[in-house]
Design a protein around this motif. Structure first.
Motif, PDB file in Angstrom:
ATOM      1  N   ARG A  97       0.842  -1.224  -0.098  1.00 45.12           N
ATOM      2  CA  ARG A  97       0.106  -0.137  -0.083  1.00 45.12           C
ATOM      3  C   ARG A  97       0.844   1.177  -0.055  1.00 45.12           C
ATOM      4  O   ARG A  97       1.783   1.445   0.620  1.00 45.12           O
ATOM      5  N   TYR A  98       0.362   2.202  -0.726  1.00 47.83           N
ATOM      6  CA  TYR A  98       1.124   3.596  -0.720  1.00 47.83           C
ATOM      7  C   TYR A  98       0.007   4.696  -0.727  1.00 47.83           C
ATOM      8  O   TYR A  98      -0.854   4.643  -1.609  1.00 47.83           O
ATOM      9  N   ALA A  99      -0.133   5.209   0.427  1.00 48.67           N
ATOM     10  CA  ALA A  99      -1.292   6.346   0.543  1.00 48.67           C
ATOM     11  C   ALA A  99      -0.543   7.210   1.355  1.00 48.67           C
ATOM     12  O   ALA A  99      -0.375   7.382   2.614  1.00 48.67           O
ATOM     13  N   PRO A 100      -0.317   8.698   0.697  1.00 53.68           N
ATOM     14  CA  PRO A 100       0.288   9.581   1.361  1.00 53.68           C
ATOM     15  C   PRO A 100      -0.070  10.310   2.520  1.00 53.68           C
ATOM     16  O   PRO A 100       0.565  10.591   3.380  1.00 53.68           O
ATOM     17  N   ASP A 101      -1.350  10.150   2.815  1.00 56.76           N
ATOM     18  CA  ASP A 101      -2.106  10.433   3.965  1.00 56.76           C
ATOM     19  C   ASP A 101      -2.304   9.454   4.916  1.00 56.76           C
ATOM     20  O   ASP A 101      -2.779   9.702   6.010  1.00 56.76           O
ATOM     21  N   GLN A 102      -1.792   8.288   4.628  1.00 51.40           N
ATOM     22  CA  GLN A 102      -1.782   7.253   5.749  1.00 51.40           C
ATOM     23  C   GLN A 102      -0.615   6.530   5.531  1.00 51.40           C
ATOM     24  O   GLN A 102       0.504   6.880   6.205  1.00 51.40           O
TER      25      GLN A 102
END
Length: 245
Positions: A97-102
């Motif tokens: 997973r890559y999620a800048p906000d998480q």
């Protein structure tokens, strides 16, 4: 190294040295909370747990919630968000997973402790997190789900049989909505497009082609009137981060 979806270990009984198959009672499976990412596969076929092996992208794992962190709920296949408690058992899919906000998280190479990095049901090991994030909910894998023949279960089992593409003259108009990051408004834009086109009397379908397996965008597009609505989990992927072309 991460096992690919098309690795021989995924489709046949595991021959890895040191692996072990343990019985999975139906009562234990029914008591576990299955995630959104498992919704295209009949989990009733799972009768054993495989241990002592390397997991693969999209593989289903039975895991125990060790400590509840950022994700206090897990999204079930029908979209309901079930509360998580320490000691709960869940069925989720391994993935990146890559999620800048998480979180940024990657597939582990073993069945050791890891984290729930998406409420839709993705298990991985966190590399970094946004500064406002609480620590991720921690998981202790019990084993990979297999059928009675010892074959691994996962998202690959929900991939539909190949469908011939339409002739160029029969292809519907396709509108792509793109954005540079999460929370840029992509799904909201697509939903209002779907709503407007439906209001104009057109039949509208939609597909979410990138991201992390979770139902929020699918449900929003469905609520806007799009049908059918697909996402990348139908191609065997729990997320598209680090997915090969």
């Amino acid at each position: 190294m991460t096992l690919a979806i098309d690795s021989p270990e995924v489709f046949g009984p595991d021959t890895t040295s040191g692996h072990q198959l343990l019985p999975l009672p139906v009562t234990r499976l029914r008591a576990a909370k299955p995630a959104y990412t498992t919704r295209h596969v009949d989990l009733a076929a799972a009768t054993q747990l495989l241990t002592g092996v390397e997991p693969h992208v999209g593989g289903f794992v039975l895991a125990t919630v060790s400590e509840v962190g950022h994700h206090t709920k897990i999204e079930l296949p029908d979209g309901r968000r079930a509360s998580l408690f320490p000691g709960d058992e869940v069925v989720v899919a391994y993935g990146h997973r890559y999620a800048p906000d998480q979180f940024e998280a990657i597939m582990p190479s073993d069945l050791g402790a890891c984290e729930l990095v998406a409420a839709g049901g993705v298990a991985a090991r966190v590399l970094s997190a946004h500064g406002r994030m609480r620590p991720a909910t921690s998981l202790q894998p019990v084993g990979l789900l297999t059928d009675s023949a010892g074959r691994r279960m996962g998202l690959h089992l929900g991939v539909p049989a190949g469908v011939a593409p339409p002739r160029p003259e029969d292809r519907p108009l396709t509108i792509a909505v793109v954005g540079a990051s999460m929370n840029a408004g992509k799904t909201t834009t697509a939903a209002y497009l779907a709503r407007g086109l439906r209001g104009a009397g057109l039949q509208v379908g939609a597909a979410k082609t990138t991201g992390t397996g979770a139902g929020g965008d699918v449900w929003q597009l469905t609520d806007a009137g799009a049908y059918p609505v697909y996402d990348f989990t139908l191609s065997g992927l729990p997320s598209t981060y680090q997915a090969s072309a």
